[in-house]
Scaffold this active site. Structure first.
Site, PDB file in Angstrom:
ATOM      1  N   GLU A 183       0.823  -1.216   0.000  1.00  0.00           N
ATOM      2  CA  GLU A 183       0.000   0.000   0.000  1.00  0.00           C
ATOM      3  C   GLU A 183       0.850   1.256   0.000  1.00  0.00           C
ATOM      4  O   GLU A 183       0.424   2.303  -0.466  1.00  0.00           O
ATOM      5  CB  GLU A 183      -0.903   0.017   1.257  1.00  0.00           C
ATOM      6  CG  GLU A 183      -2.345  -0.344   0.952  1.00  0.00           C
ATOM      7  CD  GLU A 183      -3.285  -0.228   2.137  1.00  0.00           C
ATOM      8  OE1 GLU A 183      -4.423  -0.680   1.988  1.00  0.00           O
ATOM      9  OE2 GLU A 183      -2.917   0.295   3.203  1.00  0.00           O
TER      10      GLU A 183
ATOM     11  N   HIS B 115       7.942 -26.796  -1.612  1.00  0.00           N
ATOM     12  CA  HIS B 115       7.288 -27.903  -2.309  1.00  0.00           C
ATOM     13  C   HIS B 115       6.178 -27.407  -3.226  1.00  0.00           C
ATOM     14  O   HIS B 115       5.370 -28.199  -3.713  1.00  0.00           O
ATOM     15  CB  HIS B 115       6.747 -28.908  -1.280  1.00  0.00           C
ATOM     16  CG  HIS B 115       7.842 -29.497  -0.439  1.00  0.00           C
ATOM     17  ND1 HIS B 115       8.366 -30.746  -0.660  1.00  0.00           N
ATOM     18  CD2 HIS B 115       8.549 -28.974   0.593  1.00  0.00           C
ATOM     19  CE1 HIS B 115       9.336 -30.985   0.216  1.00  0.00           C
ATOM     20  NE2 HIS B 115       9.462 -29.916   0.990  1.00  0.00           N
TER      21      HIS B 115
ATOM     22  N   LYS C  47     -14.205  -0.270  -4.044  1.00  0.00           N
ATOM     23  CA  LYS C  47     -15.342   0.115  -3.190  1.00  0.00           C
ATOM     24  C   LYS C  47     -16.403   0.822  -4.028  1.00  0.00           C
ATOM     25  O   LYS C  47     -17.600   0.562  -3.885  1.00  0.00           O
ATOM     26  CB  LYS C  47     -14.884   1.054  -2.068  1.00  0.00           C
ATOM     27  CG  LYS C  47     -13.975   0.402  -1.055  1.00  0.00           C
ATOM     28  CD  LYS C  47     -13.678   1.376   0.081  1.00  0.00           C
ATOM     29  CE  LYS C  47     -12.573   0.848   0.967  1.00  0.00           C
ATOM     30  NZ  LYS C  47     -12.037   1.843   1.875  1.00  0.00           N
TER      31      LYS C  47
HETATM   32  O1  PA5 Z   1      -4.261   0.972   5.760  1.00  0.00           O
HETATM   33  C1  PA5 Z   1      -5.404   1.405   5.668  1.00  0.00           C
HETATM   34  O2  PA5 Z   1      -5.651   2.606   5.784  1.00  0.00           O
HETATM   35  C2  PA5 Z   1      -6.542   0.470   5.410  1.00  0.00           C
HETATM   36  O3  PA5 Z   1      -6.088  -0.840   5.352  1.00  0.00           O
HETATM   37  C3  PA5 Z   1      -7.589   0.593   6.500  1.00  0.00           C
HETATM   38  O4  PA5 Z   1      -6.992   0.326   7.734  1.00  0.00           O
HETATM   39  C4  PA5 Z   1      -8.733  -0.340   6.253  1.00  0.00           C
HETATM   40  O5  PA5 Z   1      -9.302  -0.062   5.022  1.00  0.00           O
HETATM   41  C5  PA5 Z   1      -9.776  -0.244   7.338  1.00  0.00           C
HETATM   42  O6  PA5 Z   1     -10.289   1.045   7.440  1.00  0.00           O
HETATM   43  P1  PA5 Z   1     -11.123   1.486   8.722  1.00  0.00           P
HETATM   44  O7  PA5 Z   1     -10.215   1.403   9.879  1.00  0.00           O
HETATM   45  O8  PA5 Z   1     -11.583   2.889   8.452  1.00  0.00           O
HETATM   46  O9  PA5 Z   1     -12.280   0.535   8.826  1.00  0.00           O
END
Ligand code: PA5
Length: 446
Positions: free
Chosen positions: A288, A309, A423
């Site tokens: 990310e 394996h 989303k």
């Molecule tokens: O790293 C991030 O920002 C995401 O992985 C969020 O943590 C994830 O989408 C969850 O979001 P939230 O904490 O608003 O539910």
């Protein structure tokens, strides 16, 4: 705490001198993380997080955890992405692999939910909880993330139905934004105990906030040692630490150099299955942070010797676009001596009397040499032990390296604009009000 970095086997892909030539860039980028003058500077709260946590902060978390532990045999930890992976990674790394099945365990069973949208998982979890004494920790900064919101709807309802509204308030803890969001509003209305996800700490950097610390304390993990380890690593990789002594900066330099030489895939490997979810946390952290603007190493992982394996063939002889980062643990927390077998049909009596970990170690040493010979540069990270202190140190080590390396490849390591695309489509396909035009367009494509 002893965590070491070894770059000697990188030299099948690049000279060490080429890596070290990035010294000034790495020092500059480390400084940017501390001065807050780089991209994404609103999300640098993690940089000094370990040293800024007070004994009182940790006590408040531990007290709430102890209260939930005293009430529940099962705790459902609801969250996804950064609100899930850190706790899961640390818990699996430190817990006995069979803790959940032990009848005499002092710890509640920890179940994760809200990290998928599987109907099977939701139905099976509800059946499992049916006759259990349970509570929940709901972790969501926004409170509107679909996956955890769906899970929290049914877990909350089950708790209220089974234990009554008054007791339910004591069995539900929310970890969320300080002021805003659906979960903050609900927690205020219902009177849940809450913990704050700091504004300046993004999900993937949040394991050392209550996001990770609360579920871990409930699970019986020593959160003080975890934070101590991270604090030590914070000092060891600080703004004033020169490149030659800063292992996060050296690791960042190695991966950036290899990336620039065409090694586009980093394979995190370990011969310790307890680190499987640590791999997953690491994949989110780097994936990310760096995968944007058409750039970034692709982070992937294997657990060995299991995956030798399956993926072993590709690593040894497939496209030469890989380098391997091996997480090595020096001393196992427990071990077992292999016995002599009279019949010796498997011809393994030559290893009788050795510990299983000795065999594992030779498998690892042999694998590194084979992969290096096959053209896969190797970075080795050694933890002296797999305990809370070392895992805390390792978390901060990777976070710091990620920030330095993200700046070095020229991206903002602290945003994740690409996560929104799925989303938007999902909401449109589900007919969310406001998405009508998009719904028609997408349905026409299905
Ligand atoms: O790293 C991030 O920002 C995401 O992985 C969020 O943590 C994830 O989408 C969850 O979001 P939230 O904490 O608003 O539910």
């Amino acid at each position: 705490m002893k965590i070491k970095l070894n770059l000697e086997n990188i030299q099948t892909g690049i000279q060490l001198s080429e890596v070290n030539a990035l010294k000034e860039q790495m020092e500059k980028n480390n400084l940017l993380l501390h001065s807050g003058e780089g991209r994404g500077s609103d999300f640098l709260g993690w940089v000094n997080l370990p040293s800024s946590l007070t004994a009182n902060d940790l006590k408040e978390i531990q007290d709430s955890a102890d209260d939930l532990r005293s009430r529940c045999d099962v705790v459902v930890v609801i969250g996804i992405g950064g609100s899930y992976l850190g706790a899961k990674a640390v818990l699996d790394a430190l817990n006995d692999s069979f803790e959940m099945y032990k009848k005499d365990s002092k710890n509640p069973i920890i179940i994760f939910a809200g990290h998928n949208i599987s109907g099977n998982y939701a139905a099976e979890l509800q059946r499992f909880l049916g006759d259990k004494n349970f509570g929940t920790i709901i972790i969501s900064k926004s409170g509107t993330t679909t996956e955890p919101a769906i899970a929290f709807r049914y877990v909350k309802e089950m708790i209220e139905d089974k234990f009554g509204k008054e007791e339910a308030v004591k069995r539900i803890i929310a970890v969320t934004d300080a002021k805003r969001g659906a979960l903050r509003d609900l927690a205020t209305e219902k009177g849940y105990k809450t913990f704050v996800i700091p504004d300046d700490v993004g999900g993937r950097f949040s394991v050392l906030t209550p996001v990770g610390l609360l579920p871990l304390a409930v699970a019986g993990v020593d959160i003080n040692s975890l934070v101590d380890g991270a604090k030590d690593m914070e000092a060891l990789t600080g703004a004033d630490v020169p490149y030659e002594k800063n292992i996060s900066a050296q690791y960042a330099a190695a991966r950036v150099s290899l990336y620039n030489k065409g090694k586009k895939v980093e394979l995190l490997a370990s011969f310790e299955p307890k680190l499987q979810y640590f791999n997953e946390w690491w994949k989110q952290l780097f994936g990310e942070s760096e995968g944007k603007e058409g750039k970034g190493l692709f982070p992937t992982s294997v657990v060995l010797s299991t995956d030798l394996h399956s993926m072993g063939q590709y690593i040894q002889e497939g496209e030469r676009i890989l380098f391997e980062t091996m997480l090595h643990v020096n001393k196992p927390e427990s071990d077992f001596k292999i016995k002599e077998d009279k019949a010796n049909l498997d011809k393994l009596n030559f290893i009788a009397g050795k510990y299983v970990s000795e065999v594992n170690e030779m498998a690892e040493a042999g694998t590194i040499l084979a992969h290096v010979d096959g053209g896969v540069p190797n970075i080795k990270i050694t933890l002296d032990r797999l305990d809370a202190k070392h895992v805390g140190g390792l978390i901060y080590f990777f976070e710091k390296a990620c920030g330095i390396s993200g700046y070095s490849i020229g991206v903002n390591p602290f945003d994740q604009p690409g996560v929104e695309a799925y989303k938007k489509n999902m909401f449109a396909l589900l007919g969310k009000p406001g998405y009508e035009e998009e719904t028609l367009k997408l349905k026409a494509r299905l």
